[in-house]
Scaffold this motif. Structure first.
Motif, PDB file in Angstrom:
ATOM      1  N   LEU A  49      10.538  13.360  23.422  1.00  0.00           N
ATOM      2  CA  LEU A  49       9.453  12.928  23.534  1.00  0.00           C
ATOM      3  C   LEU A  49       8.523  13.098  22.583  1.00  0.00           C
ATOM      4  N   ARG A  50       7.420  12.564  22.122  1.00  0.00           N
ATOM      5  CA  ARG A  50       6.774  12.844  20.973  1.00  0.00           C
ATOM      6  C   ARG A  50       5.200  12.343  21.205  1.00  0.00           C
ATOM      7  N   VAL A  51       4.468  13.417  21.300  1.00  0.00           N
ATOM      8  CA  VAL A  51       2.985  13.037  21.530  1.00  0.00           C
ATOM      9  C   VAL A  51       2.234  13.539  20.401  1.00  0.00           C
ATOM     10  N   ALA A  52       1.460  12.516  19.489  1.00  0.00           N
ATOM     11  CA  ALA A  52       0.642  12.866  18.536  1.00  0.00           C
ATOM     12  C   ALA A  52      -0.522  13.803  19.058  1.00  0.00           C
ATOM     13  N   GLU A  53      -1.058  13.307  20.026  1.00  0.00           N
ATOM     14  CA  GLU A  53      -2.277  14.177  20.572  1.00  0.00           C
ATOM     15  C   GLU A  53      -2.622  13.728  22.029  1.00  0.00           C
ATOM     16  N   ALA A  54      -3.040  14.588  22.643  1.00  0.00           N
ATOM     17  CA  ALA A  54      -3.699  14.260  23.951  1.00  0.00           C
ATOM     18  C   ALA A  54      -5.259  14.190  23.940  1.00  0.00           C
ATOM     19  N   ALA A  57       7.163   5.390  17.256  1.00  0.00           N
ATOM     20  CA  ALA A  57       7.567   5.569  18.859  1.00  0.00           C
ATOM     21  C   ALA A  57       8.937   4.855  19.205  1.00  0.00           C
ATOM     22  N   VAL A  58       8.809   3.559  19.109  1.00  0.00           N
ATOM     23  CA  VAL A  58      10.027   2.651  19.527  1.00  0.00           C
ATOM     24  C   VAL A  58      11.154   3.033  18.690  1.00  0.00           C
ATOM     25  N   GLY A  59      10.905   2.854  17.337  1.00  0.00           N
ATOM     26  CA  GLY A  59      11.888   3.120  16.279  1.00  0.00           C
ATOM     27  C   GLY A  59      12.695   4.319  16.483  1.00  0.00           C
ATOM     28  N   GLY A  60      11.847   5.578  16.776  1.00  0.00           N
ATOM     29  CA  GLY A  60      12.683   6.845  16.986  1.00  0.00           C
ATOM     30  C   GLY A  60      13.486   6.807  18.297  1.00  0.00           C
ATOM     31  N   PHE A  61      13.115   6.256  19.378  1.00  0.00           N
ATOM     32  CA  PHE A  61      13.862   6.102  20.478  1.00  0.00           C
ATOM     33  C   PHE A  61      15.326   5.279  20.106  1.00  0.00           C
ATOM     34  N   ALA A  62      14.853   4.322  19.572  1.00  0.00           N
ATOM     35  CA  ALA A  62      16.216   3.251  19.069  1.00  0.00           C
ATOM     36  C   ALA A  62      17.180   4.047  18.262  1.00  0.00           C
ATOM     37  N   VAL A  63      16.572   4.980  17.461  1.00  0.00           N
ATOM     38  CA  VAL A  63      17.557   5.775  16.630  1.00  0.00           C
ATOM     39  C   VAL A  63      18.376   6.627  17.567  1.00  0.00           C
ATOM     40  N   GLU A  64      17.855   7.266  18.385  1.00  0.00           N
ATOM     41  CA  GLU A  64      18.439   8.360  19.383  1.00  0.00           C
ATOM     42  C   GLU A  64      19.376   7.863  19.959  1.00  0.00           C
ATOM     43  N   LYS A  70      17.231  13.764  11.652  1.00  0.00           N
ATOM     44  CA  LYS A  70      17.451  14.707  12.842  1.00  0.00           C
ATOM     45  C   LYS A  70      17.677  13.935  13.998  1.00  0.00           C
ATOM     46  N   LEU A  71      16.808  12.736  14.275  1.00  0.00           N
ATOM     47  CA  LEU A  71      16.912  11.773  15.268  1.00  0.00           C
ATOM     48  C   LEU A  71      18.373  11.195  15.440  1.00  0.00           C
ATOM     49  N   GLY A  72      19.280  11.346  14.502  1.00  0.00           N
ATOM     50  CA  GLY A  72      20.534  10.608  14.467  1.00  0.00           C
ATOM     51  C   GLY A  72      20.951   9.623  13.479  1.00  0.00           C
ATOM     52  N   ALA A  73      19.965   9.213  12.309  1.00  0.00           N
ATOM     53  CA  ALA A  73      20.419   8.459  11.486  1.00  0.00           C
ATOM     54  C   ALA A  73      21.327   9.000  10.556  1.00  0.00           C
ATOM     55  N   GLU A  74      22.542   7.938  10.354  1.00  0.00           N
ATOM     56  CA  GLU A  74      23.496   8.340   9.195  1.00  0.00           C
ATOM     57  C   GLU A  74      23.222   8.087   7.966  1.00  0.00           C
ATOM     58  N   VAL A  75      22.462   6.753   7.822  1.00  0.00           N
ATOM     59  CA  VAL A  75      22.116   6.300   6.594  1.00  0.00           C
ATOM     60  C   VAL A  75      20.477   6.152   6.364  1.00  0.00           C
ATOM     61  N   PHE A  76      20.064   6.346   5.503  1.00  0.00           N
ATOM     62  CA  PHE A  76      18.293   6.261   5.223  1.00  0.00           C
ATOM     63  C   PHE A  76      18.037   5.578   4.175  1.00  0.00           C
ATOM     64  N   VAL A  77      17.131   4.440   4.259  1.00  0.00           N
ATOM     65  CA  VAL A  77      16.585   3.713   3.121  1.00  0.00           C
ATOM     66  C   VAL A  77      15.140   3.836   3.226  1.00  0.00           C
ATOM     67  N   ALA A  93       4.717   8.920  27.348  1.00  0.00           N
ATOM     68  CA  ALA A  93       4.761   8.380  25.994  1.00  0.00           C
ATOM     69  C   ALA A  93       6.393   7.648  26.349  1.00  0.00           C
ATOM     70  N   LEU A  94       7.239   7.810  27.278  1.00  0.00           N
ATOM     71  CA  LEU A  94       8.470   7.440  27.488  1.00  0.00           C
ATOM     72  C   LEU A  94       8.346   5.787  28.060  1.00  0.00           C
ATOM     73  N   PRO A  95       7.743   5.326  28.719  1.00  0.00           N
ATOM     74  CA  PRO A  95       8.118   3.939  29.580  1.00  0.00           C
ATOM     75  C   PRO A  95       7.957   2.901  28.542  1.00  0.00           C
ATOM     76  N   LEU A  96       7.019   2.447  28.025  1.00  0.00           N
ATOM     77  CA  LEU A  96       7.106   1.085  27.186  1.00  0.00           C
ATOM     78  C   LEU A  96       7.879   1.309  25.905  1.00  0.00           C
ATOM     79  N   SER A  97       7.746   2.371  25.303  1.00  0.00           N
ATOM     80  CA  SER A  97       8.495   2.716  23.961  1.00  0.00           C
ATOM     81  C   SER A  97       9.921   2.758  24.325  1.00  0.00           C
ATOM     82  N   GLY A  98      10.212   3.778  25.237  1.00  0.00           N
ATOM     83  CA  GLY A  98      11.740   4.007  25.592  1.00  0.00           C
ATOM     84  C   GLY A  98      12.540   2.863  26.324  1.00  0.00           C
TER      85      GLY A  98
END
Length: 311
Positions: free
Chosen positions: A280-285, A159-166, A189-196, A128-133
């Protein structure tokens, strides 16, 4: 071997698991026995013909599907020094015009697109890491924000947004995230200080919390002009979907980020996974023969993590 291919554009009915010869490894290339291959939005766009309509992919008799792969090295070509048979690796193909993709029993990738996977990280999760990360990391690199600056991330629970936040939080950036209201706990939890919450008038909501607007944005949700309105005059804006970039109003620097394979950068991301900096987040294998179901589920949206095919 088996490989996911298409011979026509359309819905999931055009996905085929075909018999194919194991690809031959060339100079500076590595043959990988695939343990896991992620299903990404680009796969859906390839299958539907959107990339061909956009002039990015010539129409071919057979087109391979899949960009991400994790697996074990089976053979190496000439001039490969960093990998040997038995190594656990991840990597990415950044080419569209290929007869075989990574959703297959075996794949050949360039050695400089690969990174080692330590025993502490499972191959299914690593896929789950290469393309999104890399998309998130390279977009951040292009924005070149100093610590303390404010970054808006749309689609922050994806997937991409979560990595961007972290990754942004790890760089000392102040992260403003937008996602579904039910994802606020996750995104913070991923690291956002402000949420909209999604659905709010984004420009107004962000500017109430960040006077003048964010310094820059990574638009993982392809909101376009709506997200640009939340960026300050003279700020920067990274669009991640071709054709979704807004006009550069108010002196903003707007660009479309096009992903590229980069094994060295990928190895840095693996180290951040080991340290717990990124998740790393996997919804299902799922087995390879459920590829059509995976496309349908990804198209419906709402996943929190990638679907991974296991040959």
């Amino acid at each position: 071997m088996r490989a996911v291919v298409i011979r026509a554009f359309g819905g999931t009915e055009v996905l085929e698991i075909a018999d194919a010869a194991v690809p031959e490894v060339g100079p500076r290339q590595v043959l990988i026995r695939v343990a896991a291959a992620t299903v990404n939005p680009v796969d859906l766009a390839t299958r539907a013909g959107a990339l061909t309509d956009a002039g990015l992919l010539p129409a071919r008799e057979v087109i391979g599907i899949g960009w991400d792969a994790a697996g074990v090295v089976e053979a190496t070509g000439d001039e490969v020094t960093g990998f040997r048979p038995g190594d656990r690796v991840i990597g990415m193909s950044d080419r569209l015009d290929v007869p075989l993709g990574t959703q297959a029993d075996h794949v050949v990738l360039d050695a400089d697109a690969l990174a080692h996977v330590p025993p502490s990280i499972g191959l299914v999760e690593a896929a789950a890491l290469p393309l999104s990360g890399l998309t998130a990391a390279q977009a951040l690199d292009a924005l070149a924000l100093d610590p303390g600056r404010t970054l808006l991330v749309t689609g922050a629970a994806g997937a991409v947004g979560g990595f961007a936040v972290e990754l942004a939080a790890a760089r000392g950036l102040r992260v403003v995230a937008t996602a579904s209201a039910q994802d606020e706990t996750l995104v913070r939890k991923l690291g956002a200080e402000v949420f909209v919450p999604r659905g709010a008038r984004l420009g107004e909501a962000v500017r109430q919390l960040v006077p003048g607007g964010a310094d820059a944005a990574i638009d993982a949700a392809a909101l376009g002009a709506e997200a640009l309105d939340a960026v300050c005059s003279g700020g920067a804006f990274a669009a991640l979907v071709g054709g979704a970039e807004p006009r550069p109003l108010r002196g903003t620097r707007v660009f479309n980020h096009w992903i590229r394979a980069d094994g060295k950068r990928l190895a840095e991301l693996v180290a951040l996974v080991e340290s717990g900096t990124i998740t790393l987040r996997v919804a299902e294998a799922m087995p390879l023969d459920r590829v059509a179901e995976a496309h349908e589920r990804l198209a419906r949206g709402g996943l929190r993590g990638r679907l991974v095919l296991v040959p």
